[in-house]
Design a protein around this motif. Structure first.
Motif, PDB file in Angstrom:
ATOM      1  N   ASP A  46       0.897  -1.159   0.122  1.00 39.14           N
ATOM      2  CA  ASP A  46       0.115   0.161  -0.002  1.00 39.14           C
ATOM      3  C   ASP A  46       0.484   1.150  -0.104  1.00 39.14           C
ATOM      4  OD1 ASP A  46      -2.309  -1.656   0.085  1.00 39.14           O
ATOM      5  OD2 ASP A  46      -2.576  -1.509   2.029  1.00 39.14           O
ATOM      6  N   LEU A  47       1.920   1.319   0.758  1.00 42.03           N
ATOM      7  CA  LEU A  47       2.909   2.174   0.806  1.00 42.03           C
ATOM      8  C   LEU A  47       3.570   2.485  -0.511  1.00 42.03           C
ATOM      9  CD1 LEU A  47       4.079   4.780   2.461  1.00 42.03           C
ATOM     10  CD2 LEU A  47       5.660   3.096   3.349  1.00 42.03           C
ATOM     11  N   TRP A  48       4.008   1.393  -1.083  1.00 42.95           N
ATOM     12  CA  TRP A  48       4.606   1.505  -2.294  1.00 42.95           C
ATOM     13  C   TRP A  48       3.569   2.273  -3.417  1.00 42.95           C
ATOM     14  CZ3 TRP A  48       8.816   2.228  -4.486  1.00 42.95           C
ATOM     15  CH2 TRP A  48       9.015   1.880  -5.833  1.00 42.95           C
ATOM     16  N   LYS A  49       2.427   1.703  -3.440  1.00 42.36           N
ATOM     17  CA  LYS A  49       1.423   2.180  -4.307  1.00 42.36           C
ATOM     18  C   LYS A  49       1.195   3.790  -4.187  1.00 42.36           C
ATOM     19  CE  LYS A  49      -3.316   1.727  -5.729  1.00 42.36           C
ATOM     20  NZ  LYS A  49      -4.898   1.266  -5.591  1.00 42.36           N
ATOM     21  N   SER A  50       1.237   4.330  -2.907  1.00 41.61           N
ATOM     22  CA  SER A  50       1.383   5.826  -2.435  1.00 41.61           C
ATOM     23  C   SER A  50       2.640   6.496  -3.130  1.00 41.61           C
ATOM     24  CB  SER A  50       1.136   5.992  -1.045  1.00 41.61           C
ATOM     25  OG  SER A  50      -0.056   5.451  -0.455  1.00 41.61           O
ATOM     26  N   PHE A  51       3.697   5.654  -2.990  1.00 46.34           N
ATOM     27  CA  PHE A  51       4.992   6.240  -3.692  1.00 46.34           C
ATOM     28  C   PHE A  51       4.783   6.268  -5.075  1.00 46.34           C
ATOM     29  CE2 PHE A  51       9.454   5.920  -2.793  1.00 46.34           C
ATOM     30  CZ  PHE A  51       9.602   6.684  -1.395  1.00 46.34           C
ATOM     31  N   ALA A  52       4.323   5.289  -5.759  1.00 43.93           N
ATOM     32  CA  ALA A  52       3.976   5.508  -7.039  1.00 43.93           C
ATOM     33  C   ALA A  52       3.038   6.365  -7.777  1.00 43.93           C
ATOM     34  CB  ALA A  52       3.393   4.098  -7.854  1.00 43.93           C
ATOM     35  N   GLU A  53       2.002   6.650  -6.673  1.00 44.49           N
ATOM     36  CA  GLU A  53       0.960   7.791  -7.131  1.00 44.49           C
ATOM     37  C   GLU A  53       1.622   9.147  -7.029  1.00 44.49           C
ATOM     38  OE1 GLU A  53      -2.130   6.962  -4.335  1.00 44.49           O
ATOM     39  OE2 GLU A  53      -3.044   5.314  -5.563  1.00 44.49           O
ATOM     40  N   MET A  54       2.737   9.242  -5.964  1.00 41.29           N
ATOM     41  CA  MET A  54       3.394  10.420  -5.826  1.00 41.29           C
ATOM     42  C   MET A  54       4.365  10.918  -7.210  1.00 41.29           C
ATOM     43  SD  MET A  54       3.369  11.420  -1.870  1.00 41.29           S
ATOM     44  CE  MET A  54       4.063  13.076  -2.234  1.00 41.29           C
ATOM     45  N   GLY A  55       4.681   9.719  -8.072  1.00 37.45           N
ATOM     46  CA  GLY A  55       5.815   9.970  -8.973  1.00 37.45           C
ATOM     47  C   GLY A  55       7.021   9.458  -8.739  1.00 37.45           C
ATOM     48  N   PHE A  56       7.278   8.961  -7.411  1.00 32.79           N
ATOM     49  CA  PHE A  56       8.589   8.387  -7.006  1.00 32.79           C
ATOM     50  C   PHE A  56       9.154   7.253  -7.650  1.00 32.79           C
ATOM     51  CE2 PHE A  56       7.243  10.581  -2.876  1.00 32.79           C
ATOM     52  CZ  PHE A  56       7.891  11.841  -3.278  1.00 32.79           C
ATOM     53  N   ALA A  57       8.282   6.372  -7.866  1.00 32.27           N
ATOM     54  CA  ALA A  57       8.468   4.909  -8.701  1.00 32.27           C
ATOM     55  C   ALA A  57       8.867   5.281 -10.378  1.00 32.27           C
ATOM     56  CB  ALA A  57       7.519   4.009  -8.852  1.00 32.27           C
ATOM     57  N   GLY A  58       8.489   6.324 -10.888  1.00 33.86           N
ATOM     58  CA  GLY A  58       8.783   6.841 -12.215  1.00 33.86           C
ATOM     59  C   GLY A  58       9.791   7.855 -12.313  1.00 33.86           C
ATOM     60  N   LEU A  59      10.622   8.199 -11.502  1.00 35.21           N
ATOM     61  CA  LEU A  59      11.562   9.267 -11.562  1.00 35.21           C
ATOM     62  C   LEU A  59      12.678   9.290 -12.594  1.00 35.21           C
ATOM     63  CD1 LEU A  59      12.802  10.033  -7.609  1.00 35.21           C
ATOM     64  CD2 LEU A  59      11.240  11.653  -9.262  1.00 35.21           C
ATOM     65  N   LEU A  60      13.227   7.918 -12.752  1.00 38.71           N
ATOM     66  CA  LEU A  60      13.908   7.871 -13.955  1.00 38.71           C
ATOM     67  C   LEU A  60      13.230   7.002 -14.976  1.00 38.71           C
ATOM     68  CD1 LEU A  60      16.909   6.233 -11.759  1.00 38.71           C
ATOM     69  CD2 LEU A  60      16.498   8.611 -12.568  1.00 38.71           C
ATOM     70  N   VAL A  61      11.905   6.928 -15.071  1.00 41.20           N
ATOM     71  CA  VAL A  61      11.540   6.477 -16.478  1.00 41.20           C
ATOM     72  C   VAL A  61      11.121   7.523 -17.370  1.00 41.20           C
ATOM     73  CG1 VAL A  61       9.288   5.199 -17.125  1.00 41.20           C
ATOM     74  CG2 VAL A  61      10.448   4.597 -15.057  1.00 41.20           C
ATOM     75  N   PRO A  62      11.295   7.456 -18.523  1.00 40.81           N
ATOM     76  CA  PRO A  62      11.029   8.693 -19.581  1.00 40.81           C
ATOM     77  C   PRO A  62       9.735   9.177 -19.711  1.00 40.81           C
ATOM     78  CG  PRO A  62      12.597   6.948 -20.503  1.00 40.81           C
ATOM     79  CD  PRO A  62      12.306   6.517 -19.137  1.00 40.81           C
ATOM     80  N   GLU A  63       9.322  10.152 -19.780  1.00 43.50           N
ATOM     81  CA  GLU A  63       8.142  10.742 -19.903  1.00 43.50           C
ATOM     82  C   GLU A  63       7.079   9.956 -20.927  1.00 43.50           C
ATOM     83  OE1 GLU A  63       7.424  14.954 -19.613  1.00 43.50           O
ATOM     84  OE2 GLU A  63       9.534  15.308 -19.315  1.00 43.50           O
ATOM     85  N   GLU A  64       7.639   9.575 -22.035  1.00 42.36           N
ATOM     86  CA  GLU A  64       6.987   8.933 -23.014  1.00 42.36           C
ATOM     87  C   GLU A  64       6.412   7.391 -22.492  1.00 42.36           C
ATOM     88  OE1 GLU A  64       9.081   6.934 -26.243  1.00 42.36           O
ATOM     89  OE2 GLU A  64      10.877   7.833 -25.366  1.00 42.36           O
ATOM     90  N   PHE A  65       6.997   6.813 -21.197  1.00 42.56           N
ATOM     91  CA  PHE A  65       6.383   5.653 -20.683  1.00 42.56           C
ATOM     92  C   PHE A  65       5.833   5.870 -19.306  1.00 42.56           C
ATOM     93  CE2 PHE A  65      10.170   4.630 -23.371  1.00 42.56           C
ATOM     94  CZ  PHE A  65       9.666   4.001 -24.209  1.00 42.56           C
ATOM     95  N   GLY A  66       5.464   7.141 -19.324  1.00 39.91           N
ATOM     96  CA  GLY A  66       4.609   7.252 -17.932  1.00 39.91           C
ATOM     97  C   GLY A  66       5.505   7.918 -16.861  1.00 39.91           C
ATOM     98  N   GLY A  67       6.437   7.991 -16.961  1.00 35.55           N
ATOM     99  CA  GLY A  67       7.574   8.380 -15.728  1.00 35.55           C
ATOM    100  C   GLY A  67       7.721   9.954 -15.737  1.00 35.55           C
ATOM    101  N   SER A  68       8.642  10.379 -14.987  1.00 31.41           N
ATOM    102  CA  SER A  68       8.975  11.995 -14.840  1.00 31.41           C
ATOM    103  C   SER A  68      10.127  12.258 -15.653  1.00 31.41           C
ATOM    104  CB  SER A  68       9.268  12.289 -13.348  1.00 31.41           C
ATOM    105  OG  SER A  68       8.296  12.090 -12.415  1.00 31.41           O
ATOM    106  N   GLY A  69      10.952  11.402 -15.884  1.00 34.35           N
ATOM    107  CA  GLY A  69      12.252  11.789 -16.997  1.00 34.35           C
ATOM    108  C   GLY A  69      13.107  12.457 -16.161  1.00 34.35           C
ATOM    109  N   LEU A  70      13.376  12.303 -14.821  1.00 37.47           N
ATOM    110  CA  LEU A  70      14.248  13.008 -14.185  1.00 37.47           C
ATOM    111  C   LEU A  70      15.479  12.465 -14.175  1.00 37.47           C
ATOM    112  CD1 LEU A  70      11.924  14.406 -11.125  1.00 37.47           C
ATOM    113  CD2 LEU A  70      12.541  15.631 -13.301  1.00 37.47           C
TER     114      LEU A  70
END
Length: 379
Positions: free
Chosen positions: A44-68
């Protein structure tokens, strides 16, 4: 480049600190340990992490991440280190996301990166086979069979291996242990026939596993990057992971330092607060200096990974070695200044000591990185 966070990075830090501090204090880890939780972290906490965008920090924007970048990932890892929060952030959002983003083909990235970003996929890197981190000593065999390969061997200390939905496995398709050429990375479903996973009981109450492969069949589509040329990709991914773990150790060290200083201000001996004793003041001051120097070294490495990735290895080696030494000193001083009580389970300091020891070994200890640095400079 200035060794300070930008305004946006500081806001990310505050956001992560708020979520982690509220929902995953050290008591959260203690509860998972005492209940012998089968998962080892809160989904549940990991889901909250993802909802705040933390799980996708290094994922490119075209794949749903932040691209940071790595600095942002390090900011989150530092906050994780402050509370010892158990989560798949390192294994999945850092290592797997980096490996897929840098080495995956379009189909592989499209299939896995969106799931990482949304928090529905947990991935793990299977690399080391012995007691110490030695990437070039990979012996696990990947023998050609039909349109693919058969994997045989075993991996130890696979972070989050027993809960992973996807394994990234390093194996030899050519050459001998110790050679750079001949290593290939594979994307493997842990439910594939021939895979046996055993959860490892870690001293720091975090997740790891031992995974054995017995004639595990994979196709050519499961190759990540190029056949026989996977070490360059692997080394780059490991450097990202090393920078992240170094950041975690900075957060861990600072938290231990803060708790120790608070104790020095409260504990009385011989009618005086022990923080008034000059010897302890000197030791605390030296530790503070060590932490600040290490923070600068780690931030420099993360910035180097973002700006000049191919030439960041030396900066990363310095950061990881320095962070390991500083974290070790921080927890040792913390335990000693707390006195005999520091070794009891009643105090949280022991949790930090155990985690520092594991982080020191993850992806190479200080001796490993000192050797890497010496070799890079021609010694």
């Amino acid at each position: 480049m200035a060794l300070v966070l930008t305004e946006e990075q500081s806001m990310l830090r505050d956001s992560a600190r708020g979520l982690i501090g509220d929902h995953a204090p050290v008591s959260h880890l203690r509860a998972l340990r005492d209940s012998r939780d089968a998962t080892g972290f809160s989904r549940d906490l990991w889901k909250s992490f993802a909802e705040m965008g933390f799980a996708g920090l290094l994922v490119p924007e075209e794949f749903g991440g932040s691209g940071l970048g790595c600095v942002e990932a390090g900011v989150v890892m530092e906050e994780i280190g402050r509370t010892l929060m158990p989560s798949p952030f390192l294994s999945t959002a850092v290592l797997a996301a980096s490996a897929l983003s840098r080495g995956g083909n379009k189909a592989q990235r499209s299939e896995h990166l969106p799931k990482i970003s949304e928090g529905s996929l947990v991935a793990a890197l299977g690399l080391d086979e012995g007691a110490k981190h030695r990437p070039l000593q990979t012996k696990m065999q990947a023998v050609r069979s039909g349109n693919g390969f058969k994997l045989n061997g075993a991996k130890a200390l696979v972070v989050d291996g027993h809960v992973a939905d996807l394994l990234i496995v390093a194996a030899r398709t050519a050459g001998q242990a110790g050679e750079r050429d001949g290593i290939t990375l594979f994307l493997v479903d842990p439910k594939t026939k021939g895979i046996a996973t055993e959860r490892t009981i870690m001293v720091d109450s975090h997740n790891a596993a031992r995974i054995e492969f017995d004639n595990v069949e994979v196709t050519a589509d499961h190759v990540l990057g190029e056949v026989d040329q996977g070490f360059a990709l692997l080394e780059g991914v490991l450097n990202v992971g090393r920078g992240a773990v170094a950041s975690e150790m900075v957060g861990l060290s600072e938290e231990v330092f803060g708790r120790t200083v608070d104790y020095l201000k409260e504990r009385k001996q011989f009618g005086k607060r022990i923080g008034e004793f000059q010897a302890l003041q000197h030791r605390a001051a030296q530790l503070y200096i060590d932490i600040e120097i290490t923070r600068a070294a780690v931030l420099n490495a993360l910035q180097k990974l973002d700006s000049d990735f191919e030439n960041a290895a030396s900066a990363v080696a310095v950061a990881k070695a320095r962070a390991g030494a500083t974290a070790t000193r921080a927890v040792q001083e913390g335990v000693q200044m707390h006195g005999g009580m520091g070794m009891t389970d009643q105090f949280d300091i022991g949790f930090f000591m155990k985690r520092a020891r594991v982080c020191e070994e993850l992806f190479g200890d200080a001796n490993f990185h000192a050797d890497q640095l010496a070799r890079a400079r021609g010694y």
